[in-house]
Design a protein around this motif. Sequence first.
Motif, mmCIF file in Angstrom:
data_model
loop_
_atom_site.group_PDB
_atom_site.id
_atom_site.type_symbol
_atom_site.label_atom_id
_atom_site.label_comp_id
_atom_site.label_asym_id
_atom_site.label_seq_id
_atom_site.Cartn_x
_atom_site.Cartn_y
_atom_site.Cartn_z
ATOM 1 N N TYR A 1 -4.440 -1.444 -4.528
ATOM 2 C CA TYR A 1 -5.312 -0.548 -3.774
ATOM 3 C C TYR A 1 -4.592 0.726 -3.361
ATOM 4 C CZ TYR A 1 -8.827 -4.140 -3.816
ATOM 5 O OH TYR A 1 -9.756 -5.048 -4.228
ATOM 6 N N GLY A 2 -3.311 0.650 -3.088
ATOM 7 C CA GLY A 2 -2.555 1.867 -2.796
ATOM 8 C C GLY A 2 -2.466 2.781 -4.003
ATOM 9 N N ALA A 3 -2.271 2.219 -5.178
ATOM 10 C CA ALA A 3 -2.199 3.026 -6.406
ATOM 11 C C ALA A 3 -3.573 3.612 -6.745
ATOM 12 C CB ALA A 3 -1.687 2.188 -7.556
ATOM 13 N N CYS B 1 0.827 -1.209 0.000
ATOM 14 C CA CYS B 1 0.000 0.000 0.000
ATOM 15 C C CYS B 1 0.857 1.252 0.000
ATOM 16 C CB CYS B 1 -0.926 0.005 1.211
ATOM 17 S SG CYS B 1 -2.274 -1.144 1.095
ATOM 18 N N THR C 1 0.836 3.735 -3.165
ATOM 19 C CA THR C 1 0.431 5.125 -3.000
ATOM 20 C C THR C 1 1.522 6.061 -3.478
ATOM 21 O OG1 THR C 1 -0.921 4.505 -1.103
ATOM 22 C CG2 THR C 1 -0.388 6.826 -1.333
ATOM 23 N N TYR D 1 -5.808 4.494 -4.559
ATOM 24 C CA TYR D 1 -5.996 5.587 -3.611
ATOM 25 C C TYR D 1 -5.092 6.771 -3.966
ATOM 26 C CZ TYR D 1 -5.854 8.259 0.693
ATOM 27 O OH TYR D 1 -5.903 9.272 1.605
ATOM 28 N N GLY D 2 -3.855 6.500 -4.332
ATOM 29 C CA GLY D 2 -2.922 7.566 -4.659
ATOM 30 C C GLY D 2 -3.300 8.307 -5.926
ATOM 31 N N SER E 1 -6.346 8.935 -6.904
ATOM 32 C CA SER E 1 -7.619 9.655 -6.793
ATOM 33 C C SER E 1 -7.478 11.032 -6.190
ATOM 34 C CB SER E 1 -8.614 8.853 -5.949
ATOM 35 O OG SER E 1 -8.170 8.728 -4.631
ATOM 36 N N THR F 1 1.821 0.653 -12.021
ATOM 37 C CA THR F 1 2.487 0.490 -10.731
ATOM 38 C C THR F 1 2.802 -0.967 -10.464
ATOM 39 O OG1 THR F 1 1.229 2.388 -9.924
ATOM 40 C CG2 THR F 1 2.316 1.020 -8.289
ATOM 41 N N GLY G 1 1.453 5.799 -7.224
ATOM 42 C CA GLY G 1 0.153 6.172 -7.760
ATOM 43 C C GLY G 1 -0.092 7.664 -7.802
ATOM 44 N N VAL G 2 0.604 8.444 -6.959
ATOM 45 C CA VAL G 2 0.402 9.895 -6.976
ATOM 46 C C VAL G 2 1.106 10.549 -8.162
ATOM 47 C CG1 VAL G 2 0.075 10.047 -4.492
ATOM 48 C CG2 VAL G 2 2.336 10.374 -5.432
#
Length: 74
Positions: free
Chosen positions: A67-69, A24, A28, A71-72, A74, A41, A31-32
């Motif tokens: 799931y971390g990507a 995660c 994240t 979230y990152g 969004s 990712t 993903g940002v």
Amino acid sequence: MQGLLGGFAMALSPVNLLWAFIGCLLGTAVGVLPGLGPAATISLLLPVVYQIGSPATAIIFLAGIYYGAMYGGS
């Protein structure tokens, strides 16, 4: 019922929870970045997965990355 409890015991072991947290965190962090989604990712961090011993741990790590990507991004 025994198989379900065995699966939860495996998924909630400290090692697997640690790999999920690391996935995660890395997901994240990547993903940002603009233009990099969950698929990119996962493909960037795929070589790390080959170094993990257990297949279940690798799948948990990949789910954490995904799931971390998400979230990152969004």
